[in-house]
Every structure is written in C-alpha cells, then in structure tokens.
Design a protein around this motif. Structure first.
Motif, short mmCIF file in Angstrom:
data_model
loop_
_atom_site.label_atom_id
_atom_site.label_comp_id
_atom_site.label_asym_id
_atom_site.label_seq_id
_atom_site.Cartn_x
_atom_site.Cartn_y
_atom_site.Cartn_z
N ARG A 303 0.83 -1.21 0.00
CA ARG A 303 0.00 0.00 0.00
C ARG A 303 0.87 1.26 0.00
O ARG A 303 0.54 2.25 -0.65
N LYS A 306 2.30 1.69 -3.51
CA LYS A 306 1.21 2.01 -4.44
C LYS A 306 0.76 3.46 -4.28
O LYS A 306 0.52 4.17 -5.27
N ASN A 310 0.89 6.44 -7.11
CA ASN A 310 -0.32 7.18 -7.49
C ASN A 310 -0.10 8.67 -7.36
O ASN A 310 -0.58 9.46 -8.19
#
Length: 316
Positions: A303, A306, A310
């Motif tokens: 996470r 990621k 992003n």
C-alpha cells in the motif's frame, strides 16, 4: 460433543484475541487500519523506511539459516525502496542479511547496527575513527561504519569457546553475526537443557566483562558494551542520507524484536515518525502503531509503494 476442556480452550483463545484487540490495538492502533491517517501526517515530508528482518520480513523459523523471505515480500521491499530511501537493520551479520534479501537498492545495517556500509559517512559522530573509507567490488566508493571493530578478535574467541562448550546440548546453535553473537535455543526441546545452556553461557561470559547478554525470542544476544544500537544506527543512516534536519524527514521503522525498541525510542525522541511494532500479542512497547505479522507487513509495504506511485502519476 464439546467437553469442559474444549469450552475452556475456546474461552481462553477468545480472551487472548480480545486482549490483543483491546490492548495492543487500543494503545497501538493498526498501521493498516489507520493507513490514511499515517499518510496524512507524512504529507510534505520525506519518508525513510527502516525494516527489521526476522519476524518482520520473514517468519520466525526453527532453523535461523532458513529464515527466507518470500518472493512477493522481496518484490514489495524492492518497490518501496524505489519510492523511498530504505534500510534493513538486523541483528544478523550484514552479509547474511544481504544473502537473504538480495536487493541492491536498499541499505544494510547488520549486527544490531554495528556494521553499516554507505556511499558516504557521517561527520557528526564522535566515532569517526570507526568509519573506514574503501571501495566495493564494483569499484564504487563506500564508507564502513564499525563502532565495535576493536572487539572483533574477542568476538571470534567467544564464538569458538561457546561452540566447543555447547556442542552437547542438542538443538542449540551459536550464530556468528560478526560484531555480536547469537545463542539460539528454539530447537532445544528439554526445558531443563535450556536452563543448563543459559547458565553455561552466563558462566562463560563472566570472563568477558566488556560484553553483555540480552534476551530475545528464544535467543541470547551477546554484544560488546559500546554506545551503539539500532537507534544510533537509525540516526547515523539518516545523517549519511542527508536528512540532518528532522523537520523535513519522517522515519518509519517496522520491527518485532526487543532490540527494535531502541529505534522506536529514537523516533519518539525526534518527535516525528512512525515506530511500528510487529506483534500478534499485546506487549509493552515504545511503538505508536502495530502490525500483526509479516503478512500485515507485506500488505502495508504494498500500500505504501502504491500510494507513492499514485501520487507521482497525479503530479505528472
């Protein structure tokens, strides 16, 4: 049909789980459950990731030589290291940790931080005489930080003496971690033999007053009495990475062992950052957040990487 024993066992397991949820989670909330809160605090600051190895990136196993990390965990650490400066800080020898991890984009600190190699050293530490300039196998400049270098001959002697004297205790193992020694007794089946082993080690170490013994998860850790630990390693690495101003950096340390508490304390002293304990049971800790096990660590790292990717896509 359920017996009273079964009912009692179920009740005990329920109590343990409830105690974990209300105890560890209450005082040290889940880093996964509060991920967005953690990230909002980190906004505008450079995250630097520090990871313990055993019990954090790999499960605790009977044979310490087989504490392999999974391929998916290795990929997750690699992705995190592509996004943030990342270091693995372990009680294992630096070379042994590298053999487990095999990633070139992370920094390694072995022997509880007493064996560190970075492209540049630190000018802030009194132990500058322990910083040795060298060239790695690829011809790149490197600085080795060895605050316990003068103890190395004695450590080798201790390893030899311990191996000779503990050979008869089946299941015991002496691990040479370069600047410290680990006595493993997880595989010693007889509790009486564990007691014999501990007494033997303590007796042998009386001849070495410059060393001390600390406990761990089914291990005895033998270290030289130098003013260095995982907390000092964390601040040293931050400095060598150029983060000497704590106002613009946010260290994030994930660890499960008692020795990781030294790093947690440093982060608390700095006043910013996230000390995250990896534990499935409630315990006293300096950590602010918790993860249950390496599986939780894996999810957290995925996470983390990621989210950073992003953010980069959004910025572009």
């Amino acid at each position: 049909m359920l017996t009273l024993i079964h009912i009692g066992l179920f009740a005990w397991l329920f109590f343990l789980n409830y105690y974990y949820l209300c105890g560890l989670k209450g005082k040290h909330p889940s880093a996964l459950g509060n991920f967005e809160e953690v990230m909002s605090i980190a906004e505008g600051k450079q995250i630097v990731v520090f990871l313990d190895y055993d019990g954090t990136l790999s499960p605790i196993v009977d044979d310490p030589d087989k504490a392999y990390m999974s391929d998916v965990m290795r990929a997750a650490v690699c992705e995190v290291a592509n996004c943030f400066p990342t270091a693995i800080v372990s009680g294992r020898s630096k070379d042994k940790v590298y053999e487990f991890v095999k990633l070139e984009n992370v920094y390694y600190a072995g022997s509880h931080g007493m064996d560190i190699s970075t492209p540049s050293g630190s000018s802030k530490y009194e132990e500058q005489e322990h910083q040795i300039k060298a060239v790695d196998e690829k011809g790149n400049p490197v600085v080795h930080c060895h605050p316990a270098i003068e103890f190395l001959p004695t450590i080798q002697e201790i390893v030899k003496v311990l191996k000779e004297n503990t050979r008869r205790i089946k299941g015991s193992m002496i691990e040479d971690n370069t600047f410290c020694v680990t006595v493993h007794y997880r595989c010693v089946k007889n509790e009486e033999e564990v007691g014999v082993l501990k007494k033997m080690v303590k007796t042998i170490m009386k001849a070495y007053p410059d060393f001390y013994i600390s406990g761990g998860r089914k291990v005895m850790e033998i270290r030289p009495t130098v003013n260095w630990d995982k907390g000092r390693a964390l601040t040293y690495l931050l400095d060598t990475l150029g983060f000497d101003n704590f106002s613009n950096v946010l260290p994030m340390y994930l660890g499960d062992d008692r020795t990781d508490e030294d790093a947690f304390k440093v982060i608390r002293h700095i006043g910013c950052g996230f000390p995250i304990v990896v534990s499935s049971i409630a315990k006293e800790t300096e950590a602010s957040y918790s993860l249950r096990d390496p599986a939780d660590v894996l999810t957290f790292l995925i996470r983390l990487a990621k989210r950073k990717k992003n953010e980069l896509v959004t910025e572009n």
